[in-house]
Write a protein that holds these residues in place. Sequence first.
Motif, PDB file in Angstrom:
ATOM      1  N   LEU A   1      -1.406  -8.905   2.019  1.00  0.00           N
ATOM      2  CA  LEU A   1      -1.914  -7.559   1.712  1.00  0.00           C
ATOM      3  C   LEU A   1      -0.759  -6.597   1.448  1.00  0.00           C
ATOM      4  N   MET A   2       0.267  -6.662   2.308  1.00  0.00           N
ATOM      5  CA  MET A   2       1.408  -5.747   2.136  1.00  0.00           C
ATOM      6  C   MET A   2       2.140  -6.035   0.821  1.00  0.00           C
ATOM      7  N   ALA A   3       2.329  -7.326   0.536  1.00  0.00           N
ATOM      8  CA  ALA A   3       2.996  -7.689  -0.724  1.00  0.00           C
ATOM      9  C   ALA A   3       2.142  -7.254  -1.911  1.00  0.00           C
ATOM     10  N   GLY A   4       0.833  -7.417  -1.792  1.00  0.00           N
ATOM     11  CA  GLY A   4      -0.074  -7.012  -2.861  1.00  0.00           C
ATOM     12  C   GLY A   4       0.005  -5.516  -3.111  1.00  0.00           C
ATOM     13  N   ILE A   5       0.043  -4.746  -2.017  1.00  0.00           N
ATOM     14  CA  ILE A   5       0.166  -3.285  -2.156  1.00  0.00           C
ATOM     15  C   ILE A   5       1.489  -2.943  -2.836  1.00  0.00           C
TER      16      ILE A   5
ATOM     17  N   GLY B   1      -0.346   8.870 -10.029  1.00  0.00           N
ATOM     18  CA  GLY B   1      -1.116   7.622  -9.924  1.00  0.00           C
ATOM     19  C   GLY B   1      -0.717   6.734  -8.774  1.00  0.00           C
ATOM     20  N   GLY B   2       0.383   7.048  -8.111  1.00  0.00           N
ATOM     21  CA  GLY B   2       0.851   6.213  -7.008  1.00  0.00           C
ATOM     22  C   GLY B   2      -0.170   6.146  -5.885  1.00  0.00           C
ATOM     23  N   PHE B   3      -0.715   7.301  -5.536  1.00  0.00           N
ATOM     24  CA  PHE B   3      -1.692   7.354  -4.444  1.00  0.00           C
ATOM     25  C   PHE B   3      -2.964   6.589  -4.831  1.00  0.00           C
ATOM     26  N   PHE B   4      -3.362   6.733  -6.098  1.00  0.00           N
ATOM     27  CA  PHE B   4      -4.545   6.020  -6.587  1.00  0.00           C
ATOM     28  C   PHE B   4      -4.340   4.510  -6.481  1.00  0.00           C
ATOM     29  N   ARG B   5      -3.158   4.064  -6.868  1.00  0.00           N
ATOM     30  CA  ARG B   5      -2.885   2.627  -6.834  1.00  0.00           C
ATOM     31  C   ARG B   5      -2.856   2.103  -5.402  1.00  0.00           C
TER      32      ARG B   5
END
Lengths: 465, 193
Positions: B12-16, B85-89
Motif C-alpha cells: 500500500l505504501m509503495a503504491g501510494i 493534484g497531489g492531494f487528490f492522488r
Amino acid sequence: MNASTLWIFLPILTGALLLFLRNQRWVAFVAGGLSFLLALTAWLLPIETTLALGSYAFKLSSTFEILGRRLILTTNEQPILTLIYGAAAFWFIASPSVDKAHRLAPLGLVQVGVLVAALAVEPFLYAALLIEVAVLLTTPLLLSGRDKPGRGLLRFITFQTLAMPFILFTGWLLRGIEADPGASALIRQAAILLATGFVFLLAVFPFHTWIPLLSEETSPYLTGFVLWVFPTSALLFATGFVDRYAWIRTAPQLPQILSTVGALMVAGGGLMAAFQNNLGRIMGYAVILETGFSLLTLSLLKTQGIDLFFLLFVPRLLALALWALCLDILRQNAASLSLQDVRGLARPWPFASVGLIFAHLSMAGLPALAGFPIRLAILEDLATVSLSVAAWAFIGSVGLLAAAVRTIAILVAAPAELAWEARESWPQRLFIILGGLALFGLGAFPQWVLPLLNRLPAIFEHLGG
Amino acid sequence: MLLNWLAGVLILMAGIGLFVSRDWRWNLGAMALQYLAAFWLVHASWPLAASAVKLITGWMACAALGMTLASARTEPGKEHGWRDGGFFRLLAAVLAGLVAFILATRLSAWLGIAPPIAWGSLTLMAVGLLLIGITTQPLRVILGLLTLLAGFEITYAAIESSELVTAAQSVITLGLALTGAYLLVAAKEETPQ
C-alpha cells in the motif's frame, strides 16, 4: 524432427537472426521465402508419418514437451498453418516496395511463430500468455526509434495486456467446471471473465479506440499487418473456447450475444468509417467491421457450421494487404492521410489510388470483388435467423461503401492542370496489380480457395465435424 | 501471517508512493519495494526458488527502466505540490487500498487464500488501474501495467504453479519493461515525469 521445431522455433530463430541483416531486400526475401516454404510444407508434409528420402527416413512428431507443458501440432492444424504462413509470405515479400521490410519481416516472422505456438500450446489457455508476448513485439515493429509513441500504441498495449489476466483466471474456473459441470455459479463467473477478456482482445466497443488511433498514427502497412495478425489469432483463440467447452457451445444465450456484439461492431464500424476524415482511420474502422462479421458468422454456428467463419479469412487478407500497401504509398507522398492532404492524389499516384479503392470496395462487399460472395452468404443466413441483425449488418456495409465514395471523390478532386502520371515504382505497381487481380479473381471464382478452406474446419474438433 | 500483513502494508505504501510522486527515481524505488512485498506474498504459495523468480524479474524490469531513464539524462520530474493534484492522488491511492481491503475478504473466501495475500494483490491491481486510467505518459502507463500484472501474479500464484506460466510471466514482465524502455527512448524529447 518435431513439428514445433519446424513451424514455431525455426521462424522465431530466423526472425531473430534477420534483425542483424541490414539489406532489406534480403530480409524480405529470406522471411518471405521461409514463410512460403513453411506454408508449402504444412500443405504437403504429413505429421506422425515416416517419410523416406532415399536412404534417409524421418518422421515429424506432433508433440514437443517444454517445462512440463506441451506444444502440439497435428494434421488438423496443418491447413491453418498453410494459411497463416502463406499470408505472412504475402506481407513480407511486398514489404520492401514500401520500405518496411527491415521492421516488418524479422519481427513479423517472430510474431507469427509465437502466435502459432499460441495455437499449439496445451493447456490451450496459456495461449493468452503467448499472445501477450506477441503484443509486446509490436512496439518495435510499429515504432521506429525516430517516432514518438502515440496514444493508439499505448492503448493497444494496455487493452491487450488487460485481456490476459481475465483469460488466465477463466482457466482456473474452467478446471472447476470440468470437475463439477452442474456448478451454475462457477459457469456464470467463468462466462463473465471470459467475455471480458475477449472484449479487450477483440477490440469490442468501447475498447476499440486503439484501432483507428493506431491506423492514423503509424505506417499503414505495418498497422495493416498488426490488424491482420491479432484479430485473426484472437478470433481463432475465441473459437477454440467455443469448440472445447460444451457448456459454452451449447449455451442458448451464445448466438444472441455474438449476433448483438457482431451487429454492433459491423454497424458501428461501417457508420463511423463513413464520417472519418482520415484514410488510415477508415481502414481501422473497416477492420472493426470485419471482426464484427466474424462474430456474426460464429452466431450462425448452429445453423451453418464453421465454414462461413473461415470463408472470410482469405478475402479479408487480400483486401487488407492491398489497402495497407496502397495507403502506405500515399502516406509516404502526402503530409498525412487526412482527406485534405490526399486531395487529388489519384493523378500522380493512380495505381495506389485504384488499388486502395478496390480493396475498400471489396471489404464493403461490392459485387465482383472478393468480399462479395461471402458477404452475401452471411447476410442471407443472418436474414433467416434475425432480420434486424441482417439489416444492421447491411447498414454497416453501406456505411463502409459511403466511405469509399468519399475517398474516390477526394482522390480524384485534382486541379485541372495537374497531369496524370504514374509515380509508383515498378515493384509497387506489380504488387498492386497482382492484389487487384486476386480480388477480382476471388470475386468471380470464390471456389478457387475451397481446397484450402475445406480442410480448415478440422482444426476445431467439435465445430468442424 | 504477520509478515504477510506487513507485506500488504508495504504494498500500500509503495503504491501510494508510485501514484503520488512524479519523480521517476521515487517511482522506480516504489516499484522495487512492490516487487519485494509481492515476492513475500507469492512465497506463501510457492517455494522460495520459484517465488524468487518474481523478485529478480521485477527488479530487472526496474533496472531496465532506470538505466534507460538515467542514460537519457532526465531530470527528476517537477513536483507540483499538494495543490496541483497531489492531494487528490494521495486520496485516490488510499481509497484504492481501502476498497481492496473490503474486497479482499470476498476474494479470500472465494479462492481460499489468506486475507493479506488477497489484500496485497487487489491493492496492486487497483493502483495499477489508477495509474493506467489517468495518464497517457508512456512511463506511467508501463508502470501501471507492471503493477497490475504484479498484483494479478500474487493471486494467480495461489491457484497455479506451472513452471511454463512462471517463465512466460517473467518474459512478459521483462518484455513490458523493455517496451517501456523503447518507448522512452523514442519519446526522449518529451521529459518523463
